[in-house]
Scaffold this motif. Structure first.
Motif, PDB file in Angstrom:
ATOM      1  N   TRP A 267       0.817  -1.221   0.000  1.00 24.17           N
ATOM      2  CA  TRP A 267       0.000   0.000   0.000  1.00 24.17           C
ATOM      3  C   TRP A 267       0.858   1.281   0.000  1.00 24.17           C
ATOM      4  CZ3 TRP A 267       0.319   3.161   4.379  1.00 24.17           C
ATOM      5  CH2 TRP A 267       0.967   2.602   5.498  1.00 24.17           C
ATOM      6  N   LEU A 268       2.179   1.127   0.125  1.00 29.26           N
ATOM      7  CA  LEU A 268       3.082   2.287   0.072  1.00 29.26           C
ATOM      8  C   LEU A 268       3.997   2.261  -1.153  1.00 29.26           C
ATOM      9  CD1 LEU A 268       4.324   2.861   3.744  1.00 29.26           C
ATOM     10  CD2 LEU A 268       2.901   4.374   2.369  1.00 29.26           C
ATOM     11  N   GLN A 269       3.864   1.263  -1.976  1.00 23.65           N
ATOM     12  CA  GLN A 269       4.777   1.140  -3.107  1.00 23.65           C
ATOM     13  C   GLN A 269       4.619   2.275  -4.130  1.00 23.65           C
ATOM     14  OE1 GLN A 269       4.320  -2.771  -4.761  1.00 23.65           O
ATOM     15  NE2 GLN A 269       5.500  -3.777  -3.130  1.00 23.65           N
ATOM     16  N   TRP A 270       3.437   2.899  -4.165  1.00 20.90           N
ATOM     17  CA  TRP A 270       3.228   3.998  -5.100  1.00 20.90           C
ATOM     18  C   TRP A 270       4.149   5.182  -4.799  1.00 20.90           C
ATOM     19  CZ3 TRP A 270       1.670   8.687  -3.069  1.00 20.90           C
ATOM     20  CH2 TRP A 270       1.177   8.653  -1.756  1.00 20.90           C
ATOM     21  N   MET A 271       4.655   5.258  -3.547  1.00 26.03           N
ATOM     22  CA  MET A 271       5.537   6.361  -3.181  1.00 26.03           C
ATOM     23  C   MET A 271       6.864   6.303  -3.929  1.00 26.03           C
ATOM     24  SD  MET A 271       4.187   8.410  -0.849  1.00 26.03           S
ATOM     25  CE  MET A 271       5.554   9.091   0.075  1.00 26.03           C
ATOM     26  N   GLN A 272       7.252   5.107  -4.363  1.00 24.85           N
ATOM     27  CA  GLN A 272       8.498   4.996  -5.123  1.00 24.85           C
ATOM     28  C   GLN A 272       8.476   5.828  -6.397  1.00 24.85           C
ATOM     29  OE1 GLN A 272       9.017   0.681  -5.624  1.00 24.85           O
ATOM     30  NE2 GLN A 272      10.909   0.834  -4.432  1.00 24.85           N
ATOM     31  N   TYR A 273       7.294   5.929  -7.008  1.00 27.79           N
ATOM     32  CA  TYR A 273       7.194   6.633  -8.283  1.00 27.79           C
ATOM     33  C   TYR A 273       7.316   8.152  -8.133  1.00 27.79           C
ATOM     34  CZ  TYR A 273       5.500   2.036  -9.595  1.00 27.79           C
ATOM     35  OH  TYR A 273       5.390   0.666  -9.795  1.00 27.79           O
ATOM     36  N   LEU A 274       7.248   8.658  -6.889  1.00 26.77           N
ATOM     37  CA  LEU A 274       7.400  10.089  -6.644  1.00 26.77           C
ATOM     38  C   LEU A 274       8.809  10.442  -6.197  1.00 26.77           C
ATOM     39  CD1 LEU A 274       4.055  10.820  -4.731  1.00 26.77           C
ATOM     40  CD2 LEU A 274       4.518  11.023  -7.186  1.00 26.77           C
ATOM     41  N   SER A 275       9.687   9.443  -6.127  1.00 27.48           N
ATOM     42  CA  SER A 275      11.048   9.662  -5.652  1.00 27.48           C
ATOM     43  C   SER A 275      11.980   9.879  -6.831  1.00 27.48           C
ATOM     44  CB  SER A 275      11.519   8.454  -4.821  1.00 27.48           C
ATOM     45  OG  SER A 275      12.884   8.548  -4.542  1.00 27.48           O
ATOM     46  N   MET A 276      12.551  11.082  -6.916  1.00 28.44           N
ATOM     47  CA  MET A 276      13.490  11.359  -8.011  1.00 28.44           C
ATOM     48  C   MET A 276      14.769  10.546  -7.860  1.00 28.44           C
ATOM     49  SD  MET A 276      14.946  15.124  -6.920  1.00 28.44           S
ATOM     50  CE  MET A 276      13.543  15.687  -5.994  1.00 28.44           C
ATOM     51  N   VAL A 277      15.181  10.296  -6.619  1.00 24.27           N
ATOM     52  CA  VAL A 277      16.384   9.507  -6.366  1.00 24.27           C
ATOM     53  C   VAL A 277      16.207   8.090  -6.881  1.00 24.27           C
ATOM     54  CG1 VAL A 277      17.837   8.533  -4.548  1.00 24.27           C
ATOM     55  CG2 VAL A 277      17.128  10.914  -4.429  1.00 24.27           C
ATOM     56  N   HIS A 278      14.995   7.576  -6.802  1.00 21.38           N
ATOM     57  CA  HIS A 278      14.711   6.213  -7.231  1.00 21.38           C
ATOM     58  C   HIS A 278      15.112   6.018  -8.695  1.00 21.38           C
ATOM     59  CE1 HIS A 278      12.584   2.398  -7.696  1.00 21.38           C
ATOM     60  NE2 HIS A 278      11.925   2.910  -8.720  1.00 21.38           N
TER      61      HIS A 278
END
Length: 704
Positions: A612-623
């Motif tokens: 339920w938190l994996q969508w946050m990865q797509y907002l990470s520029m570092v990722h």
């Protein structure tokens, strides 16, 4: 001022009226006597054509703030070319609000402002300079650099660079700034110009455009008596010699400065306590029983009276109203542009009971030939259009009345006029890029930052020195990549966050004065600071990566490009947050939350992220930057060897080659995309945040 139906005056140039779809200005250069001349005399000390002198008239100005507190009530006055009007009063009486009204920066509840016979509009504002009480500059530029950049931006492209520099020399000489022209402006951390020199520098920046009307808010505040006297003497001489109209707010001037002024507007409780000649104010107070002691500063005396009891204040205000009416009758100036009041006064003065008056039957003084051209709008009875008195002969009344009607339709509508910026977009972009580079270089490439970058590069190189290409060292190689991306993300983000708020004050001041387009500034800031933004990360990478174990030049340069791209994206986010948040503490809090979340979901610190938190990865520029660096590093050169004892990768159990493909390494740290898609997303971050920053400055944080 209408010359013919096809010619109107715009600022310091004359332009032919063009159709709305024709943007080409047809300029006619003019001599001081108003005669068209196709050529300007060469070698002129003043490369700018002289403005028409301005008579400022303001009538019944009333302003109410958002908290329903009435700051100004029925303030009126007139200032002629060559005169200096002093606006005095206790703190909080509305002096600065009055200047904001005269400059068009504060909306009026009622009243009207005219420059000559033209109502204040967008075109008129270009002929006004407003010197703020605060001296807002870039601290690392010298005084001469500041004036040169202002001249290059605000003087027209028709002038050569040498002519603009000639005008800068003239302004420096007029304001006696020769001895400090190579001194930096400075701030509370860097020693630079003195208080008086900063005040004169502030005025010099505005004088460059050769304004016809100057508004100065507390120019003597913070100066010693000698500096204040010297400054006001320069302004007085400038007004008399150049025929300028000057309005100055002062709190408590010395007697020497007080007697320099031509007129005085004294404000008490937001109302007029005195308006008239400066040499008659003592007689005014003596006439209402307030006699000044011998050898006493009149400025101190009158301020003591308006700070007295409420009864004394009302007495002064009532006396001022009577004196003001007498003054206007004597000068034959109508400063109350309402038809009804004018007609009622005329009936009373002539004992005429005839009720058949209309707004086109104007009282005329045959001896002096003055007429009030106020009139009611025939289409809307409640709306009134105001004009100041003009001197005419009785035979010319009907002609000028028609001219006033024609002029009103021209001056009150901006639809027919296309504002021509003093310089082209390319000139603004080029000059602002140079200025941004020169202003940001001392801060971004400071000695401290150089030492920090070199030391950090050596420390990272020694910590991860010559790591073998094995699974046991894989975590350390990834550690260098993640550390590099996150460190330079934070460096660029918070560096921009801390540097933009002070710069925003300068930009707002320059935008209010119409110096350049916001789009030119924004593009110039991105381009001008780009070399400075990438220099330190490039030096860090140049030191640390070869010590890590560089195996090809192509990999070296590709990793560098992704590191710099991530840094520029982080700078864009910092610029957007800094532009949107007015409070520095709020912007720091928001930035800390975003950058920490970016690190947590970057793929290195946490790999088992809840669904339920994996969508946050797509907002990470570092990722995305971190993924690209892994793809490049582990796809080229020697591949990572599997752990012979116990490998974490299933491919090692089924592979005979004993190496780990780059795709397996990247997929093990969460959601992954191909190299090209990660790059596109990073550029998307860059464009979106840059665009958001521009929109915030354009529509939300625009100067008032």
């Amino acid at each position: 001022m209408i010359i013919s139906k096809d010619l109107f005056l715009l600022g310091d140039q004359d332009y032919l009226r063009l159709p709305k779809d024709d943007k080409r200005p047809r300029k006619i250069e003019r001599l001081d006597n108003g005669v068209a001349n196709p050529q300007e005399p060469p070698g002129c000390m003043h490369p700018l054509p002289a403005h028409r002198p301005i008579e400022l008239t303001f009538t019944n100005l009333t302003v109410t703030l958002d908290d329903k507190r009435q700051v100004l009530r029925n303030i009126s006055g007139v200032v002629k070319p060559g005169q200096v009007l002093a606006v005095m009063g206790p703190s909080g009486c509305g002096k600065t609000t009055l200047l904001n009204c005269l400059s068009g920066r504060t909306k009026l509840d009622s009243g009207c402002i005219h420059l000559n016979r033209e109502r204040l509009n967008k075109r008129c504002k270009r002929r006004i300079c407003y010197v703020l009480q605060q001296d807002v500059f870039f601290p690392d530029l010298t005084l001469r650099q500041t004036l040169e950049y202002a001249a290059l931006l605000r003087l027209p492209d028709s002038l050569s660079r040498s002519q603009k520099m000639q005008y800068v020399d003239h302004i420096i000489d007029v304001l006696d700034l020769n001895n400090c022209q190579d001194t930096i402006i400075g701030d509370y951390m860097k020693r630079g110009l003195s208080g008086g020199e900063k005040k004169r520098a502030n005025i010099a920046c505005e004088l460059l455009t050769n304004p016809a009307l100057m508004l100065l808010d507390e120019p003597t505040t913070g100066l010693d008596s000698h500096s204040a006297y010297k400054l006001m003497m320069s302004l007085k001489k400038y007004a008399e010699k150049e025929g300028k109209t000057i309005v100055v707010t002062v709190h408590q001037p010395s007697s020497q400065i007080f007697h320099m002024f031509d007129k005085l507007l004294l404000i008490c409780n937001g109302q007029t306590a005195y308006f008239g000649d400066i040499n008659k104010v003592v007689n005014f107070f003596s006439g209402i029983g307030m006699t000044i002691a011998p050898h006493y500063n009149p400025a101190d005396f009158i301020l003591e009276q308006v700070k007295g009891t409420e009864e004394m204040k009302q007495k002064i205000i009532a006396a001022a109203k009577r004196a003001q009416d007498d003054y206007y009758h004597q000068e034959l100036l109508n400063l109350n542009c309402t038809c009804d009041k004018y007609l009622n006064n005329y009936r009373h003065n002539h004992n005429n009971s005839n009720d058949n008056y209309n707004c086109q039957s104007w009282p005329i003084n045959a001896a002096n030939g003055h007429i009030c051209t106020a009139f009611s709008d025939s289409s809307t009875d409640s709306n009134e259009k105001c004009y100041t008195a003009i001197t005419v002969n009785e035979d010319e009344v009907r002609t000028l009345w028609l001219d006033s009607q024609s002029h009103s339709s021209t001056s009150t509508s901006d639809e027919d006029f296309t504002w021509q910026w003093p310089t082209s977009f390319w000139t603004q972009f080029k000059v602002l890029s140079q200025r941004n580079f020169q202003e940001a270089r001392p801060q971004m490439l400071s000695t401290l930052n150089w030492v920090q970058t070199i030391a950090l590069g050596l420390l990272a190189g020694l910590l991860w020195f010559q790591l073998p290409r094995t699974e046991q060292s894989l975590h350390n190689i990834q550690g260098w990549m993640f550390f590099s991306t996150t460190y330079w993300m934070l460096f660029a983000h918070f560096g921009t966050l801390s540097s933009f708020p002070p710069e925003r004050e300068v930009i707002n001041k320059e935008r209010q004065s119409g110096a350049y387009r916001l789009s030119a500034y924004y593009l110039a800031k991105m381009v001008g600071e780009l070399p400075l933004t990438i220099t330190l990360p490039a030096v860090y990478h140049l030191i640390s990566y070869p010590m890590l174990g560089m195996h090809s030049f192509s990999t070296f340069f590709t990793l560098l490009l992704f590191l710099l791209l991530n840094t520029i994206v982080a700078q864009s986010v910092g610029f957007f947050v800094g532009a949107f948040c007015m409070d520095m503490q709020v912007s720091i809090t928001i930035s800390a939350l975003y950058t920490l979340a970016t690190q947590l979901f970057g793929g290195y610190l946490a790999t088992n992220i809840p669904s339920w938190l994996q969508w946050m990865q797509y907002l990470s520029m570092v990722h995305y930057a971190y993924q690209n660096m892994q793809i490049v590093e582990f796809s080229d050169g020697e591949l990572i060897k599997c752990d012979p004892v116990k490998s974490r990768y299933t491919v090692c159990d089924n592979s005979t080659s004993g190496v780990i493909p780059a795709s397996d390494i990247v997929n093990a740290q969460g959601a992954s995309f191909p190299l090209w898609l990660n790059t596109v997303i990073l550029f998307g971050f860059l464009i979106v945040f840059r665009l958001l920053g521009y929109l915030v400055l354009r529509f939300i944080r625009k100067p008032k």
